[in-house]
Structures are given as structure tokens and as C-alpha cells.
Motif scaffolding. Structure first.
Motif, PDB file in Angstrom:
ATOM      1  N   ARG A 208      47.872  51.364  24.197  1.00 50.93           N
ATOM      2  CA  ARG A 208      46.869  50.691  23.272  1.00 50.93           C
ATOM      3  C   ARG A 208      47.482  49.935  22.087  1.00 50.93           C
ATOM      4  O   ARG A 208      46.935  49.165  21.668  1.00 50.93           O
ATOM      5  CB  ARG A 208      46.272  51.946  22.295  1.00 50.93           C
TER       6      ARG A 208
ATOM      7  N   GLN B  44      38.085  45.503  15.447  1.00 50.14           N
ATOM      8  CA  GLN B  44      38.218  46.288  16.569  1.00 50.14           C
ATOM      9  C   GLN B  44      39.662  46.737  16.659  1.00 50.14           C
ATOM     10  O   GLN B  44      40.205  47.802  16.766  1.00 50.14           O
ATOM     11  CB  GLN B  44      37.818  45.573  17.857  1.00 50.14           C
TER      12      GLN B  44
ATOM     13  N   ASN C 248      41.467  46.885  30.279  1.00 46.13           N
ATOM     14  CA  ASN C 248      40.955  47.500  29.221  1.00 46.13           C
ATOM     15  C   ASN C 248      40.598  46.608  28.293  1.00 46.13           C
ATOM     16  O   ASN C 248      39.584  46.978  27.205  1.00 46.13           O
ATOM     17  CB  ASN C 248      42.311  48.448  28.546  1.00 46.13           C
TER      18      ASN C 248
ATOM     19  N   LEU D 241      37.324  47.281  26.003  1.00 48.22           N
ATOM     20  CA  LEU D 241      37.391  47.936  24.581  1.00 48.22           C
ATOM     21  C   LEU D 241      36.407  47.158  23.536  1.00 48.22           C
ATOM     22  O   LEU D 241      35.992  47.639  22.537  1.00 48.22           O
ATOM     23  CB  LEU D 241      38.880  47.476  23.968  1.00 48.22           C
TER      24      LEU D 241
ATOM     25  N   TYR E 179      41.197  50.776  16.441  1.00 43.62           N
ATOM     26  CA  TYR E 179      41.976  51.191  17.352  1.00 43.62           C
ATOM     27  C   TYR E 179      43.295  51.858  16.981  1.00 43.62           C
ATOM     28  O   TYR E 179      44.165  52.503  17.296  1.00 43.62           O
ATOM     29  CB  TYR E 179      42.164  50.439  18.599  1.00 43.62           C
TER      30      TYR E 179
ATOM     31  N   GLU F 156      47.582  46.622  23.560  1.00 43.43           N
ATOM     32  CA  GLU F 156      46.167  45.984  23.680  1.00 43.43           C
ATOM     33  C   GLU F 156      45.783  45.489  22.190  1.00 43.43           C
ATOM     34  O   GLU F 156      45.199  44.422  22.001  1.00 43.43           O
ATOM     35  CB  GLU F 156      44.994  46.994  24.138  1.00 43.43           C
TER      36      GLU F 156
END
Length: 323
Positions: A72, A122, A21, A25, A126, A75
Motif C-alpha cells: 500500500r 485518496q 490495484n 483504488l 490510504y 501505491e
């Protein structure tokens, strides 16, 4: 020595998915930044921080599977960590990280700074999309703490009056804040009680401090091959860590060498010998063990599970890096 990855068995599949991922992403809209990010996420690393987030998530969601928001968060945690490393390497002018060339040495400083900024951006995007204001606040605080720690380190270079408390505060900002706040955030996404979320925070805080202290010991006892960077690089740059601070209490001449910034031939080697001849490394090991034990105590609130046991074993792993 126990390997970190062997401790991650409860979240092994989760970490494989995370690795896939992360590159997705970042996206492909900016080819140079994408290439830098793909290089970073493919460059290895043990994924310790997202593993802790995933273990916390599973340890607090025993009756059901973890949610996409937990994944998430893991991440985002790795994105923030990676972004901070890219910037740190530029500041430190480091050519190697984990035994591979740094982003700025492969590309250039401009690309490295932009790549770090891009990853922070980023991560923030998110993070906002988790739709949990408290979690947003926790991880936003981390993004402030990271440069705060770097600035504190920068302004106290070769300063022999720095206290152990100031060293631990800087270590919290640079290392422990991310682990502490992302651990707490995982609990909040699982709807744990306020008291439990504070225990998760303190597990991460003490684990992170133990990890940083061990890193600082290894700067004196490890080889360049095992460290992935030149040995004694912290001392050479004037970054006084626990072994040096403890040694200063019993080796007065060490202060002279540090304050003249190792200007004379043989100064650095003499300083390293003084630290190794002192109780500095032994006392630093004891300090790391103290924080590792405190981390374990903060897991007592969680019900027994494979994930909780892995989190407990992670504290042994931190200390085992010394042997």
C-alpha cells in the motif's frame, strides 16, 4: 543504456499487482475523475518510485514476504507522484507528458486540478489507514514539500542570483523528498533500526537529487522525443538549473540574456549555445555522479540481497540516462 524496468526483476510481480490495484483504488464513484485517473495510470511511466519502495521493502524483509502495508505504501507513493505531475502540468501549461497528452489538455484545467486533488486526498486516506503515525508524518511532509518546491521555482524565475544550494533545496522538495521519505517509511514498516532508517532516507535523498540533476542536463542535451516535452523548456520559462548556474560563472553575457527574459529574437538560442560551450553540463554530470555515489554508500548497512543489488544498480541507471 540500461532500462529501468530491467532492474526491477526482484519486484516485477509486485509492480504488476500495483498497476492493477491503482485503478481499483481510485474507484468509480466519480466518472470524470476516474477516467482521468485511469488515463494517468495507464499512460505508461516507469514506476520508478514505487519500485524503489518495493525494493527497499524486500531488502529489509529478507526472511519473510513483504506485508500488505508495504504494498500500500508503494501505491500511495505513486498516487502522490502522479497527483503532483497533474498539477505541475497545469502550472507549466504543458501539453505533453511522457509523449502523451496531459490531463488538462485532454479534459480541461478544472478537471485536472480536481483530479490531482482527488489523488492527493485518496493518498492521504490510504496513508492514514496504514495505522503508523511516523509513516503518516513522513508522507504528509512530502505532500507539503511538493508545492514548496514549485513555489520556490516560481518565485526565482529568471533570477540569476540563485545559488546552487537553493537549486538543490528546490530539487529536494520537488523530486527527492518523495523518494527519501517513502524509502525511510518502507524501512519503518519493516521495523529496521533508527540508524538504518536514516540510511534509507539518505539513499532516497541522494538518488532523487541525482535523478533531478540528470533530468535538468537532459533538458539541454535530449530531444523533444526522448524528453516527452519540448527541449530547453526549463530555460525558456526562466527555471535556472545546474547547467545554467554553472555556465553563469564563466559566461557573463548569459546573465544579460536571462535577465531580459530572452525578449529579443535569437536570445534563447544564444543562451543555449553559451551553456553548451561552457563547463556547465560537464560539472552538472559530476554533481549527479557525486550524489549517485553517496546514495550507494547509504546501502552499506543492508545485508546482501538481490533487492539491495537492484537498488545499487538504480544509481547506475540514473547516470546512464545521459548516454
Amino acid at each position: 543504456m540500461t532500462s529501468a524496468t530491467s532492474l526491477f526483476s526482484p519486484v516485477e510481480a509486485d509492480l504488476r499487482l500495483l498497476s492493477e490495484n491503482l485503478i481499483q483504488l481510485v474507484g468509480t464513484r466519480h466518472p470524470i475523475l476516474s477516467a482521468a485517473a485511469e488515463y494517468l495510470f495507464g499512460a505508461g511511466g516507469k514506476r520508478v518510485r514505487p519500485a524503489i519502495v518495493l525494493l527497499m521493502s524486500r531488502a529489509t524483509m529478507l526472511d519473510e514476504d513483504i506485508t500488505p502495508r508495504h504494498r500500500r505504501l508503494a501505491e500511495i507513493t505513486e498516487m502522490i507522484h502522479t497527483a503532483s505531475l497533474v498539477h505541475d502540468d497545469v502550472v507549466d501549461e504543458a501539453q505533453m507528458r511522457r509523449g502523451v497528452p496531459t490531463v488538462h489538455s485532454l479534459f480541461d484545467n478544472r478537471v485536472a486540478i480536481l483530479a490531482g486533488d482527488f489523488l492527493f486526498g485518496q493518498a492521504a486516506w490510504y496513508l492514514a489507514n496504514l495505522d503508523n503515525l511516523e509513516v503518516v508524518k513522513l508522507l504528509s511532509k512530502v505532500i507539503m514539500d511538493l508545492p514548496t518546491g514549485e513555489i520556490q521555482q516560481g518565485v526565482t524565475r529568471f533570477d540569476t542570483s540563485i545559488t546552487l544550494e537553493a537549486y538543490l533545496e528546490k530539487s529536494y522538495y520537488k523530486t527527492a523528498s518523495l523518494i527519501a521519505n517513502s524509502s525511510k517509511a518502507a524501512g519503518l514498516l519493516s521495523d529496521v533500526s533508527r540508524e538504518t532508517s536514516e540510511h534509507l532516507y539518505n539513499y532516497g535523498r541522494h538518488w532523487g537529487l541525482a535523478f533531478q540533476i540528470v533530468d535538468d542536463i537532459l533538458d539541454f542535451t535530449g530531444s523533444a522525443d526522448t524528453l516527452g516535452k519540448p527541449a530547453s523548456s526549463d530555460l525558456k520559462s526562466g527555471n535556472l538549473t545546474a547547467p545554467a548556474l554553472f555556465a553563469l560563472e564563466e559566461k557573463p553575457y548569459l546573465e544579460v540574456l536571462i535577465e531580459r527574459k530572452f525578449a529579443q529574437e535569437g536570445d534563447l538560442e544564444q543562451a543555449i549555445a553559451l551553456i553548451q560551450d561552457s563547463q556547465g553540463i560537464k560539472r552538472s554530470r559530476e554533481l549527479a555522479a557525486h550524489h549517485a555515489q553517496l546514495a550507494v554508500e547509504h546501502l552499506a548497512d543492508l545485508p546482501p540481497s538481490e533487492s539491495r543489488q537492484a537498488l545499487m544498480n538504480m544509481t547506475d541507471y540514473v547516470l546512464s540516462r545521459l548516454y
